[in-house]
Design an enzyme around this catalytic site. Structure first.
Site, PDB file in Angstrom:
ATOM      1  CB  ALA A 129       2.277   5.730  -3.532  1.00  0.00           C
ATOM      2  CG  LEU A 130      -0.664   0.913   1.172  1.00  0.00           C
ATOM      3  CD1 LEU A 130      -0.971   1.979   2.228  1.00  0.00           C
ATOM      4  CD2 LEU A 130      -1.834  -0.057   1.041  1.00  0.00           C
ATOM      5  CD  GLU A 132       5.684   3.829   4.008  1.00  0.00           C
ATOM      6  OE1 GLU A 132       6.332   3.529   5.040  1.00  0.00           O
ATOM      7  OE2 GLU A 132       4.909   4.809   3.937  1.00  0.00           O
ATOM      8  N   PRO A 133       9.254   0.112   2.017  1.00  0.00           N
ATOM      9  CG  PRO A 133      11.258   1.068   1.300  1.00  0.00           C
ATOM     10  CD  PRO A 133       9.828   1.395   1.598  1.00  0.00           C
ATOM     11  CB  THR A 163       1.057  -0.529 -10.591  1.00  0.00           C
ATOM     12  OG1 THR A 163       1.396  -1.747  -9.933  1.00  0.00           O
ATOM     13  CG2 THR A 163       0.724  -0.835 -12.045  1.00  0.00           C
ATOM     14  NE  ARG A 259      -7.410  -7.353  -1.482  1.00  0.00           N
ATOM     15  CZ  ARG A 259      -7.587  -6.862  -0.266  1.00  0.00           C
ATOM     16  NH1 ARG A 259      -8.776  -6.962   0.317  1.00  0.00           N
ATOM     17  NH2 ARG A 259      -6.592  -6.271   0.375  1.00  0.00           N
ATOM     18  CD  GLN A 351       5.681 -31.047  -9.077  1.00  0.00           C
ATOM     19  OE1 GLN A 351       4.527 -31.489  -9.118  1.00  0.00           O
ATOM     20  NE2 GLN A 351       6.262 -30.664  -7.955  1.00  0.00           N
ATOM     21  N   GLY A 354       8.722 -32.648 -16.630  1.00  0.00           N
ATOM     22  CA  GLY A 354      10.111 -32.944 -16.288  1.00  0.00           C
ATOM     23  C   GLY A 354      11.022 -31.766 -16.556  1.00  0.00           C
ATOM     24  CD  GLU A 378      -4.162  -4.865  -6.771  1.00  0.00           C
ATOM     25  OE1 GLU A 378      -5.359  -5.146  -6.616  1.00  0.00           O
ATOM     26  OE2 GLU A 378      -3.738  -4.245  -7.765  1.00  0.00           O
TER      27      GLU A 378
END
Length: 398
Positions: A129-130, A132-133, A163, A259, A351, A354, A378
Site C-alpha cells: 500500500a503506497l 494514494e488518491p 493489489t 519491474r 489498425q 481495421g 510500479e
C-alpha cells in the site's frame, strides 16, 4: 542462460513453450468474461490446476516452480511472459504479492523471520500500500500519517490500487512518521488483516485495464499497530541489526525487483496480438494487392523485431539480477522500453485489422487497455527514463 548471447537453456525454452500453448488454450477463452465481470472465473482453480507445467502456486505443495539453471529471475521472466500470452487474468491465483519484498529490504532479522519467510513458504499473502488518491509517481507525497502513541503507532489515511488488498494476510503500509523530514520521514508498517481501524473501502476498483485483478481501496482510521510492526523497529524502538533503509527507498527497492516481470507481461500480450493479427491477415491475403500485402508484411516484421528487442532487454535485466549485481538501471530499462513498445505494437495490430481490430469480437482492444497499465503502475515509463538518465549522467538529470 549464456552470459554472452542470453540464449535460454533448452529446458527453460521447453517450459516456456508448453506454458504458452496451455495459456492460450485454457486462459484465453475466459478473458472477455473476466474483463467484463471484473473478476476471475468461478472455476478458476480447475482451470489453473489443468496446467501441464508448474505455475508456482502458493496454495500447492506439489506445484513449486523451481528455478531453472538459467536463474531465478530468468525463470520468472519466462513465466510472466508466457502465462500472460493467454491473458492476464490467470496471474497470481493465488499470489504472494510483493509486500514481503519490502520486509526483506527494510526488516530486522526477527521481522524477516516473522513476515518474510512464511510468505516465501506459501503460508501468507501480502499487499503493498503506497499509492494514494493525491499522488502518482512522486512517492515523496505520501499523506498517510503514523504517530507514535506509547507502545503503538496510530495510522490515518487512505490508499488505492493495492493489489491483493482485500485478501492479503497483511499489508505493508507506507506512512509519514515525521513530516519535518519530508520524504525521509516516510516509514513502512506491517498491518495485519483484521486490525481495528483498518478497513476495505472497495474490494476491486474500476480501472482501464487488468479489470479482473483485485486492486483495493484501503482506509486507516485510528489504526493501531505495535511499535515492532514498523520495519526496522522492535518493541523498544529503532534497532541496529536491520538495514538502514528509508520507507521511500524500501518501496522503490521492492518495485525495482519486480519491474522486469511487468515488462514480461507486456511482451506476452503484444506477442499474442501479433500472432492473432498475423493469422487473420493471412486468411484475408487474397483481398490485398501485392503492394499492400508487402507493406503489411513489413509492419509485421518490424513488430516482431521490436518484440525481440524488448525480450532481450528483459532477459538482460533478469541476468543481471541473477548474477549478483542488482541495480535499478537494468530493471528501469526493461520497464521503460517494453510496455511502451508493446503499446505501439498492439495499437498497430488493431489498425491493420481495421474496424475488426477494435471490436469486442477480438481481444486486441482489451490487451491494449491491459498493456497501458503495465506502462503506468510500479513506476511509469517516464520515471524509468529518469532513473536511466541519472545512472548515465548523474543525479541532476531529469
Amino acid at each position: 542462460m549464456s552470459t554472452t548471447t542470453f540464449e535460454l537453456s533448452p529446458e527453460l525454452q521447453r517450459y516456456g513453450q508448453e506454458l504458452r500453448e496451455w495459456s492460450a488454450a485454457a486462459l484465453r477463452p475466459h478473458a472477455r468474461a473476466a474483463d467484463t465481470n471484473k473478476k476471475v472465473p468461478e472455476n478458476w482453480q480447475d482451470i489453473i490446476h489443468s496446467s501441464p507445467v508448474p505455475l508456482g502456486r502458493e496454495d500447492s505443495d506439489t506445484d513449486r516452480l523451481e528455478p531453472f539453471k538459467d536463474g531465478y529471475w530468468a525463470t520468472q521472466m519466462s513465466y510472466y511472459e508466457n502465462l500472460n500470452y493467454g491473458d492476464v487474468w490467470g496471474l497470481g491465483l493465488p499470489g504472494r504479492g510483493i509486500g514481503q519484498l519490502v520486509v526483506d529490504a527494510m526488516g530486522t532479522p526477527a521481522q524477516i523471520k516473522q513476515w518474510y519467510d512464511p510468505v516465501m513458504e506459501g503460508k501468507l499473502e501480502t499487499g503493498f500500500a503506497l499509492t494514494e488518491p493525491g499522488f502518482g509517481s512522486d512517492t515523496s507525497q505520501v499523506a498517510t500519517t503514523a504517530v507514535q502513541d506509547g507502545d503503538s503507532w496510530v495510522i490515518n489515511g487512505s490508499k488505492m490500487y493495492c493489489t491483493n488488498g482485500a485478501r492479503a494476510d497483511y499489508i505493508t503500509v507506507f506512512a509519514n512518521a515525521d513530516k519535518s523530514l519530508g520524504a525521509k520521514g516516510i516509514a513502512c508498517f506491517v498491518v495485519p488483516r483484521g486490525t481495528p481501524g483498518f478497513s476495505i473501502a472497495k474490494e476491486n476498483e474500476d480501472k482501464l485495464g487488468i479489470r479482473s485483478w483485485q486492486t483495493s481501496e484501503l482506509l486507516f482510521q485510528g489504526c493501531r499497530v505495535p511499535l515492532e510492526n514498523r520495519l526496522g523497529w522492535n518493541a523498544a524502538g529503532a534497532v541496529d541489526d536491520g538495514p538502514q533503509v528509508s520507507g521511500q527507498r524500501g518501496a522503490l527497492t521492492a518495485l525495482a525487483n519486480n519491474r522486469p516481470n511487468m515488462a514480461g507481461i507486456a511482451v506476452g500480450l503484444a506477442q499474442a496480438a501479433i500472432d492473432v493479427t498475423t493469422k487473420l491477415l493471412k486468411e484475408q491475403q487474397a483481398g490485398f494487392s501485392v503492394q499492400r500485402w508487402a507493406a503489411v508484411e513489413r509492419d509485421l516484421d518490424a513488430m516482431n523485431m521490436a518484440q525481440e528487442r524488448s525480450r532481450r532487454i528483459n532477459y538482460k535485466a533478469a541476468f543481471v539480477m541473477d548474477n549478483g549485481t542488482p541495480n535499478k538501471y537494468n530493471p528501469a530499462i526493461a520497464k521503460g522500453f517494453a510496455p511502451q513498445t508493446c503499446d505501439r505494437i498492439i495499437r498497430r495490430c488493431m489498425q491493420l485489422l481495421g474496424p475488426e481490430g477494435t471490436s469486442k469480437e477480438l481481444l486486441l482492444e482489451k490487451w491494449y487497455r491491459d498493456v497501458k497499465i503495465m506502462d503506468i503502475f510500479e513506476g511509469s515509463g517516464q520515471v524509468q527514463r529518469i532513473i536511466v538518465a541519472r545512472e548515465l549522467v548523474g543525479r541532476l538529470a531529469g
